[in-house]
Scaffold this motif. Structure first.
Motif, PDB file in Angstrom:
ATOM      1  N   ILE A  23       0.862  -1.187   0.000  1.00  0.00           N
ATOM      2  CA  ILE A  23       0.000   0.000   0.000  1.00  0.00           C
ATOM      3  C   ILE A  23       0.893   1.231   0.000  1.00  0.00           C
ATOM      4  N   VAL A  24       0.681   2.096  -0.982  1.00  0.00           N
ATOM      5  CA  VAL A  24       1.491   3.300  -1.126  1.00  0.00           C
ATOM      6  C   VAL A  24       0.575   4.510  -1.099  1.00  0.00           C
ATOM      7  N   MET A  25       0.819   5.411  -0.158  1.00  0.00           N
ATOM      8  CA  MET A  25       0.069   6.661  -0.069  1.00  0.00           C
ATOM      9  C   MET A  25       0.894   7.792  -0.664  1.00  0.00           C
ATOM     10  N   LEU A  26       0.325   8.456  -1.654  1.00  0.00           N
ATOM     11  CA  LEU A  26       0.915   9.664  -2.228  1.00  0.00           C
ATOM     12  C   LEU A  26       0.106  10.840  -1.709  1.00  0.00           C
ATOM     13  N   ILE A  27       0.736  11.706  -0.917  1.00  0.00           N
ATOM     14  CA  ILE A  27       0.019  12.796  -0.254  1.00  0.00           C
ATOM     15  C   ILE A  27       0.643  14.122  -0.664  1.00  0.00           C
ATOM     16  N   SER A  28      -0.077  14.867  -1.483  1.00  0.00           N
ATOM     17  CA  SER A  28       0.369  16.198  -1.876  1.00  0.00           C
ATOM     18  C   SER A  28       0.184  17.167  -0.714  1.00  0.00           C
ATOM     19  N   ASN A 243       7.483   4.526 -10.874  1.00  0.00           N
ATOM     20  CA  ASN A 243       8.361   3.757 -11.771  1.00  0.00           C
ATOM     21  C   ASN A 243       9.143   2.705 -10.997  1.00  0.00           C
ATOM     22  N   LYS A 244       9.558   3.038  -9.776  1.00  0.00           N
ATOM     23  CA  LYS A 244      10.278   2.072  -8.947  1.00  0.00           C
ATOM     24  C   LYS A 244       9.389   0.872  -8.621  1.00  0.00           C
ATOM     25  N   ILE A 245       8.130   1.124  -8.341  1.00  0.00           N
ATOM     26  CA  ILE A 245       7.193   0.028  -8.079  1.00  0.00           C
ATOM     27  C   ILE A 245       7.089  -0.881  -9.305  1.00  0.00           C
ATOM     28  N   GLU A 247       9.362  -1.230 -11.722  1.00  0.00           N
ATOM     29  CA  GLU A 247      10.651  -1.879 -11.982  1.00  0.00           C
ATOM     30  C   GLU A 247      10.889  -3.081 -11.074  1.00  0.00           C
ATOM     31  N   THR A 248      10.325  -3.032  -9.877  1.00  0.00           N
ATOM     32  CA  THR A 248      10.519  -4.135  -8.934  1.00  0.00           C
ATOM     33  C   THR A 248       9.436  -5.201  -9.051  1.00  0.00           C
ATOM     34  N   GLY A 249       8.565  -5.057 -10.046  1.00  0.00           N
ATOM     35  CA  GLY A 249       7.551  -6.070 -10.289  1.00  0.00           C
ATOM     36  C   GLY A 249       6.387  -6.041  -9.316  1.00  0.00           C
ATOM     37  N   GLN A 250       6.183  -4.906  -8.643  1.00  0.00           N
ATOM     38  CA  GLN A 250       5.154  -4.820  -7.607  1.00  0.00           C
ATOM     39  C   GLN A 250       3.872  -4.129  -8.065  1.00  0.00           C
ATOM     40  N   ARG A 251       3.802  -3.741  -9.313  1.00  0.00           N
ATOM     41  CA  ARG A 251       2.694  -2.920  -9.792  1.00  0.00           C
ATOM     42  C   ARG A 251       1.328  -3.568  -9.558  1.00  0.00           C
TER      43      ARG A 251
END
Length: 446
Positions: A23-28, A243-245, A247-251
């Motif tokens: 779970i990735v939170m992007l918070i502006s 992009n890192k997600i 590249e590491t196959g986690q998308r």
């Protein structure tokens, strides 16, 4: 204290519990709801967030309950409104205890201790074996105090530990701490939770010169050009993380959640924000796009319902297969995201308090607004909570109820309260049922 719990599972999706998503939170931080390419802005470039929006369940009518960063962020940690979690402003008022004094520091510590009454998201996920990483804004002490296994913020009472300290370098000075954490979690084959809340596009508006040049070609004022460049810079950092997600196959098995802590309208004449934005319940202060992307579980969609950041915590917990406390006021949207069924809710709520907290044990001492949105109608109720610094143009000076038709009047120019007293009365009753306060609300004579 965490209440009794319930867990959402569809029969076909029990694999969520066995293979929990990252779970990735992007918070502006301080960005208007209009200031993205995908939201139709004519100048600001946000290619990475545009792509995320096209791949997500996107709620264009998203809102945060409180238009100020600290209470808004605590809502994202706990799933509760500011009037419940108790952190209603950014700082104790220096009017009653000088900054740096022993009493002031005691009040700072007590505000942080309010987090102990709840199980935070990283604490709940940690019980399921998640690793977690904090970067960017954080007010409630160190990352460990908030339940993260890894992070950047030292926090109060450490020197400079006010609202993120070392964590505020993320994005502005590279992305290494986050990308290294992802590599570690993937190597250890552990699910991970990431809190990415960079100090972007927040002031100081000092983006790279190449981005200033990009927005200095037309007739934009220098302050507006720099703010637009900051939005672009934030977008670039989100692209690097996403992009890192990939590249590491986690998308496929990563739930990405996007939200802004509060709005911002850049003052064209000087540094700072314009009226009716940050710290106000107008659209410029509380509206934000909200996005959920989880390719393995649901398809992209452009949704028309109202959404609130109060829903994010129960939705993330459900995605991970974690228990959801019964007392969380938000809606677990996971079933709606999977099935595309409309959200069974017609009204969302919010509140506004002073930046400086007059009484840390009495939220109403700093209460400025309660508000609700039902369909196209938005009602603002105004209160006399103590404010130590506000201009004569502060919208709190409008003492009457303010009713707006957001479809016909998205800029909230025309107060329709006198024309529709029945709508005002209905929404006042809903607001009182949601957050009752001492009887200070006034239905003006129409």
């Amino acid at each position: 204290m965490v209440g009794a719990t319930t867990v959402f599972f569809q029969a076909a999706d029990r694999s969520v519990a066995q293979q929990p998503p990252n779970i990735v939170m992007l918070i502006s931080d301080d960005q208007a709801w209009t200031d993205y390419g995908f939201m139709g802005h004519p100048d600001i470039k946000s290619p990475h967030l545009d792509k995320l929006a096209s791949e997500s369940v996107l709620f264009r009518r998203g809102y945060v309950p409180t238009a100020l960063c600290r209470p808004s962020l605590v809502t994202l940690l706990t799933g509760h409104y500011a009037s419940t979690h108790g952190v209603t402003g950014n700082d104790p008022s220096p009017k009653y205890a000088a900054r740096g004094s022993e009493l002031y520091n005691q009040r700072c510590a007590k505000l942080i201790s309010y987090l102990d009454r709840f199980e935070t998201v990283p604490e709940a996920l940690g019980k399921l074996g998640y690793l977690s990483h904090q970067s960017g804004k954080l007010w409630e002490g160190s990352y460990q105090n908030c339940g993260f296994t890894h992070g950047m913020t030292r926090g109060f009472p450490q020197k400079g530990g006010r609202h993120g300290d070392d964590g505020l370098s993320i994005g502005r000075k590279g992305m290494a701490p986050v990308t290294q954490f992802i590599d570690m979690a993937v190597k250890e084959k552990k699910p991970f939770f990431m809190w990415y809340a960079p100090f972007l596009p927040h002031t100081p508006h000092n983006p790279p010169q190449r981005l200033i040049d990009k927005y200095s070609q037309g007739d934009l004022t220098p302050t507006v050009a720099k703010y637009y460049a900051m939005c672009d810079w934030f977008d670039e950092t989100c692209g690097e993380l996403l992009n890192k997600i990939d590249e590491t196959g986690q998308r496929d098995n990563t739930l990405v959640v996007y939200v802004t802590d509060n709005g911002w309208i850049q003052n064209p004449a000087k540094n700072g924000y314009a009226p009716r934005s940050k710290q106000t319940p107008y659209e410029g202060g509380v509206r934000t796009p909200i996005m959920y992307r989880w390719p393995a579980k649901f398809a992209a969609a452009d949704r028309t319902e109202l959404a609130s950041s109060i829903d994010i915590v129960p939705t993330m917990l459900a995605a991970a297969g974690a228990p959801i406390p019964d007392d969380l006021p938000g809606v677990n949207l996971l079933p709606n995201l999977i099935s595309s069924k409309p959200i069974e809710r017609d009204t969302i709520f919010g509140e506004g308090f002073a930046h400086d907290i007059a009484d840390i044990e009495n939220p109403e001492a700093s209460l400025l607004f309660r508000w609700a949105i039902e369909g196209k109608y938005k009602l603002l109720l105004t209160y006399d909570g103590e404010v130590n610094r506000y201009k004569s143009t502060h919208p709190r000076n409008e003492k009457r109820p303010q009713l707006f038709d957001l479809e016909a009047d998205p800029s909230e120019e025309n107060n329709l309260a006198a024309e529709h007293p029945e709508v005002v009365e209905r929404l006042v009753k809903k607001i009182n049922a949601w957050y009752p306060v001492n009887e200070r609300q006034v239905l003006s004579a129409f």
